[in-house]
Each structure stands twice: as structure tokens, then as C-alpha cells.
Enzyme design. Structure first.
Site, mmCIF file in Angstrom:
data_model
loop_
_atom_site.group_PDB
_atom_site.id
_atom_site.type_symbol
_atom_site.label_atom_id
_atom_site.label_comp_id
_atom_site.label_asym_id
_atom_site.label_seq_id
_atom_site.Cartn_x
_atom_site.Cartn_y
_atom_site.Cartn_z
ATOM 1 N N ASN A 245 -12.628 -8.594 64.778
ATOM 2 C CA ASN A 245 -12.238 -9.267 63.532
ATOM 3 C C ASN A 245 -10.748 -9.573 63.538
ATOM 4 O OD1 ASN A 245 -10.606 -7.872 61.158
ATOM 5 N ND2 ASN A 245 -11.561 -6.251 62.375
ATOM 6 N N SER B 91 -2.964 -2.414 61.767
ATOM 7 C CA SER B 91 -3.873 -3.557 61.919
ATOM 8 C C SER B 91 -3.270 -4.536 62.914
ATOM 9 C CB SER B 91 -4.067 -4.261 60.574
ATOM 10 O OG SER B 91 -4.644 -5.532 60.801
ATOM 11 N N ASN C 25 -3.921 -7.619 62.973
ATOM 12 C CA ASN C 25 -4.132 -8.980 62.471
ATOM 13 C C ASN C 25 -3.059 -9.510 61.527
ATOM 14 O OD1 ASN C 25 -6.566 -9.222 63.915
ATOM 15 N ND2 ASN C 25 -7.559 -7.929 62.377
ATOM 16 N N ASN D 281 -7.511 2.764 64.040
ATOM 17 C CA ASN D 281 -7.813 1.390 63.663
ATOM 18 C C ASN D 281 -8.517 0.700 64.849
ATOM 19 O OD1 ASN D 281 -7.674 -1.157 62.279
ATOM 20 N ND2 ASN D 281 -5.874 -0.375 61.204
ATOM 21 N N GLY E 14 -16.337 -0.525 66.941
ATOM 22 C CA GLY E 14 -17.700 -0.208 67.357
ATOM 23 C C GLY E 14 -17.741 0.618 68.626
HETATM 24 C C1 LIG Z 1 -14.059 -6.639 59.461
HETATM 25 C C2 LIG Z 1 -13.172 -5.435 59.501
HETATM 26 C C3 LIG Z 1 -12.118 -5.319 58.604
HETATM 27 C C4 LIG Z 1 -11.277 -4.206 58.628
HETATM 28 N N1 LIG Z 1 -10.257 -4.111 57.724
HETATM 29 C C5 LIG Z 1 -9.446 -3.024 57.748
HETATM 30 C C6 LIG Z 1 -8.391 -2.880 56.801
HETATM 31 O O1 LIG Z 1 -8.216 -3.710 55.901
HETATM 32 N N2 LIG Z 1 -7.586 -1.797 56.905
HETATM 33 C C7 LIG Z 1 -7.755 -0.840 57.893
HETATM 34 O O2 LIG Z 1 -7.000 0.129 57.968
HETATM 35 N N3 LIG Z 1 -8.768 -0.939 58.768
HETATM 36 C C8 LIG Z 1 -9.609 -1.998 58.725
HETATM 37 N N4 LIG Z 1 -10.632 -2.097 59.632
HETATM 38 C C9 LIG Z 1 -10.781 -1.030 60.664
HETATM 39 C C10 LIG Z 1 -11.817 0.016 60.265
HETATM 40 O O3 LIG Z 1 -11.449 0.691 59.080
HETATM 41 C C11 LIG Z 1 -12.002 1.048 61.402
HETATM 42 O O4 LIG Z 1 -10.773 1.723 61.600
HETATM 43 C C12 LIG Z 1 -12.418 0.395 62.722
HETATM 44 O O5 LIG Z 1 -13.365 -0.635 62.495
HETATM 45 C C13 LIG Z 1 -13.032 1.415 63.694
HETATM 46 O O6 LIG Z 1 -14.200 1.996 63.145
HETATM 47 P P1 LIG Z 1 -15.687 1.535 63.556
HETATM 48 O O7 LIG Z 1 -15.756 1.548 65.058
HETATM 49 O O8 LIG Z 1 -16.603 2.510 62.868
HETATM 50 O O9 LIG Z 1 -15.854 0.140 63.031
HETATM 51 C C14 LIG Z 1 -11.498 -3.191 59.600
HETATM 52 C C15 LIG Z 1 -12.568 -3.311 60.496
HETATM 53 C C16 LIG Z 1 -13.400 -4.401 60.460
HETATM 54 C C17 LIG Z 1 -14.539 -4.494 61.447
#
Ligand SMILES: Cc1cc2nc3c(=O)[nH]c(=O)nc-3n(C[C@H](O)[C@H](O)[C@H](O)COP(=O)(O)O)c2cc1C
Length: 372
Positions: free
Chosen positions: A117, A186, A188, A256, A281
Site C-alpha cells: 500500500n 510509514s 508513504n 510498520n 502480510g
Molecule cells: C492499507 C494499509 C494502511 C496502513 N496504514 C497505516 C497507518 O496509517 N499507520 C500505521 O502506523 N500503520 C499503517 N499500516 C501498517 C499496519 O498497521 C501494520 O503495521 C502492517 O500492515 C504490518 O502488519 P500486517 O502484516 O498484519 O498487515 C497500514 C497497513 C496497510 C496494509
């Protein structure tokens, strides 16, 4: 439920564009959230067994939380408790409202059970979020679990003014959440991750703790955590750890998304991996566990860690906990495993505690970290 979701529901959802289906699902959860009857029905079906954890002076009904980014606008605040989550982290929110990056900006790598993302903190701004949260309180639909808020930096704010930008958001939201997470990780927002550098982060934490103190008055201050990137070196992580004592940081959220990309033989995943953005993921799992283990070892378990990255089931949550995490969070796992994920993980963690004859989850934290 997981079988039903993976076999019947997921193919229908995954036939749609990622962000479109994300928004539709959230809107449906938001509507369900307004009704106590629907919320109770959802919880009866998908809620998690009790597995309480006490941390930061807060009581978590179970250790499995919703990660930041899923509910950036707080549209479904009560639903996360109904779906079995022991806590939720709303946002990321920035001081200024902003649209985020142009779409498309969220992509699936299905074969790898991953997401990429580059949302870029699309959010309504801290003051609008405060109004939404106040409305949930006023409706009597505030969830019975800790709620955190993820704070980001507005894109238009230059790095030199970052501390003030974060501080403004905290001031607007202080009374409306139980804990706050400083997101300097982040990939992004241009150059955001430079704020993980020692001097810049120190300045942000100083400003935030100032707001924390003045907002608290005679009340206890709110726990302030820092969320780190999985792409930091151990040396850079150690520099962040040096700030945690002086700046009274309550814990670290690790991690993150990553800007790294693994090898893949799947051509559709290769196309997704070619997109700019952060990867989450399954492919993130090992690196985020490695970071948690390092942080736990360096602090000898003295600083609480929230473990996040590639958790899809109880075994993977257990891996994070035994590496040093006191709580865990999921984002991609919810997308790939469906709405029973929190309850399934909590049940599986309960089984593991019984197998080890542990009386509480805290006994399992860090047992495989190598910390003495
Ligand atoms: C679409 C999307 C948006 C995210 N937005 C944020 C955010 O605004 N702030 C943040 O700290 N992490 C954000 N994350 C990161 C997640 O909180 C998490 O740290 C990361 O996806 C790893 O966990 P996972 O493997 O379970 O997805 C985002 C992740 C995704 C996929």
C-alpha cells in the site's frame, strides 16, 4: 468461519479492487456498529474468549488488537470489539486533513498472502476525527476495550515543523483515546522515516510529552508508544531505545510495513511487488519477529512491545509473544483470514498457555528471545 470466509466469501471480495472492497466492508461494519443489538449478535458469533492482559495501566480483554490503518476515520469503532479484538488502534491521523496518494494505492499479492500500500495517510484530520470519536461516546457505543490512536505527520508540514504537527493532533485527541502511537515509520509520506533519527524523534517526543503533561493536569498521563520500521538497522533501533527512558516512552510497536521485497516466482505477485509502497502480510513476518526479539533482548524485557507483521494465526502470534511482544496486532491477516481471526488466535493462545501450564500470557513473553 475461517473456512467459510476463505472458500466462499473471500473469492467474491477479492474479485473487487482492494480499496473499494475495504471501503464497502468498513461502511457495512460502521452501519452495524450503530446498533447495540447487531453489535451483540456479531460478538456472540465472532467474539473472543477472555485472555486478559494488564499493560500501561490499561486492562486488555485479550492481547490481539487491530493494527493502524484499517479504520483511519473511526467509522466502525464499536465493531472491532464485537469482532473479538482486545484493543484497536485507529488512524493514522494527521493534523491537517489530506486525501492521500492518488488511487490505485492498495494492492494484493494473493499467492504470497501479502499487501502493498501507498495510501499516504488519507484521513479527515485530527479535529474531524475528534468529533467522530465524541459522537461514538455520545451514542453510548464506546467499546469496552482500550482504544489507541496512530499519529502521523501532515504531508504539507515540513520536517522541521513535524513536532508541532504531531503535538497539535495529540492536543485535539488527548481526552478521546487510551494510548497514542507516534508513527515515524510509514514509507508513504516523503522523508517521514527520517524522523526516526535520534535528534528529530527526541524533539517530537519532547513536544508530545509536553502536551501529555498539560492535557493530563491532575489525571494520569496517556501512554505514548513509538512505531518503528522493519527496515531499520539494529544500531538505529538501539538509538531509539536510548530515548525511551528520558522521554518516558511506554512501549514500541514493531513493526510498520517494509520497503523491501522478497523473491517470488509468482508473476502476479511480482507485478504487485513492483508497485511503490509498504509491504505487509506473510513476507514481513520473520523480519518483524527478528526486530521484536532484538528489542526485547536489548531492554531485557523492561519495555513493552506490541508485535505486528504477518500474523495470520495463533502459532504466528505465539512466535511474536515468545520473541518478546506483550500484545499483538493484525491487519493483513484480517484481510486474508477473515473476521474470525481475532477469536481464533485468542483461542489458540489459550491452548498454548494451558500446554505450558502458564497462568497468564505475561509468563510467555520473551521466553524465546534469548534475553537472560
Ligand atoms: C492499507 C494499509 C494502511 C496502513 N496504514 C497505516 C497507518 O496509517 N499507520 C500505521 O502506523 N500503520 C499503517 N499500516 C501498517 C499496519 O498497521 C501494520 O503495521 C502492517 O500492515 C504490518 O502488519 P500486517 O502484516 O498484519 O498487515 C497500514 C497497513 C496497510 C496494509
Amino acid at each position: 468461519m475461517s473456512w467459510f470466509y476463505r472458500t466462499l466469501l473471500r473469492p467474491v471480495l477479492f474479485a473487487q479492487e482492494s480499496e473499494a472492497i475495504h471501503n464497502l466492508t468498513l461502511a457495512a461494519l460502521g452501519r452495524a456498529s450503530r446498533s447495540a443489538t447487531l453489535g451483540d449478535a456479531l460478538e456472540a458469533f465472532l467474539g473472543a474468549p477472555a485472555l486478559p492482559v494488564e499493560l500501561f495501566g490499561l486492562r486488555f480483554p485479550n492481547p490481539v488488537g487491530l493494527a493502524a490503518g484499517m479504520d483511519k476515520q473511526a467509522v466502525a469503532v464499536p465493531a472491532w470489539k464485537s469482532l473479538g479484538f482486545g484493543f484497536s488502534e485507529l488512524g493514522g491521523v494527521t493534523w491537517h486533513a489530506q486525501p492521500g496518494n492518488p488511487a490505485p494505492r492498495m494492492f494484493r499479492a494473493f499467492a504470497e498472502e501479502a499487501l502493498v500500500n501507498r495510501m499516504g495517510f488519507n484521513n479527515p484530520g485530527a479535529e474531524a476525527l475528534a468529533q467522530t470519536l465524541s459522537a461514538w461516546h455520545a451514542r453510548g457505543r464506546w467499546p469496552a476495550h482500550p482504544v489507541g490512536i496512530n499519529l502521523g505527520k501532515s504531508k504539507i508540514t515540513p520536517l522541521e515543523s513535524a513536532a508541532e504537527d504531531y503535538a497539535n493532533s495529540l492536543r485535539a485527541l488527548w481526552s478521546l483515546a487510551d494510548f497514542f502511537v507516534v508513527n515515524v515509520s510509514s514509507p508513504n509520506t516523503p522523508n517521514l522515516r527520517q524522523l526516526q533519527d535520534r535528534a528529530a524523534l527526541d524533539e517530537i517526543l519532547r513536544a508530545l510529552q509536553e502536551v501529555n503533561r498539560s492535557s493530563a493536569g491532575a489525571l494520569p498521563q496517556k501512554p505514548l508508544l513509538v512505531k518503528v520500521a522493519p527496515d531499520l538497522t539494529f544500531e538505529a533501533l538501539d538509538e531509539i531505545l536510548e530515548l525511551t527512558g528520558p522521554r518516558a516512552v511506554a512501549g514500541i510497536v514493531a513493526t510498520n510495513t517494509t520497503i523491501a521485497r522478497p523473491e517470488t516466482t509468482d508473476s502476479a505477485s511480482r507485478r504487485t511487488y513492483a508497485e511503490t509502497g509498504g509491504l505487509s502480510g506473510k513476507p514481513l513476518r520473520a523480519r518483524s519477529t527478528e526486530i521484536i526479539r532484538h528489542l526485547h533482548r536489548q531492554t531485557r524485557g523492561a519495555l513493552p512491545i506490541i508485535g505486528v507483521g504477518g500474523i495470520f494465526n495463533a502459532a504466528e502470534a505465539w512466535e511474536k509473544i515468545t520473541a518478546g511482544a506483550s500484545l499483538v496486532q493484525v491487519y493483513s491477516g484480517l484481510v486474508y483470514e477473515g473476521p474470525s481471526i481475532a477469536g481464533d488466535i485468542v483461542s489458540g493462545l489459550g491452548d498454548r498457555l494451558r500446554e505450558h501450564s502458564f497462568h497468564s500470557l505475561s509468563q510467555a513473553v520473551g521466553i524465546c528471545s534469548g534475553a537472560t
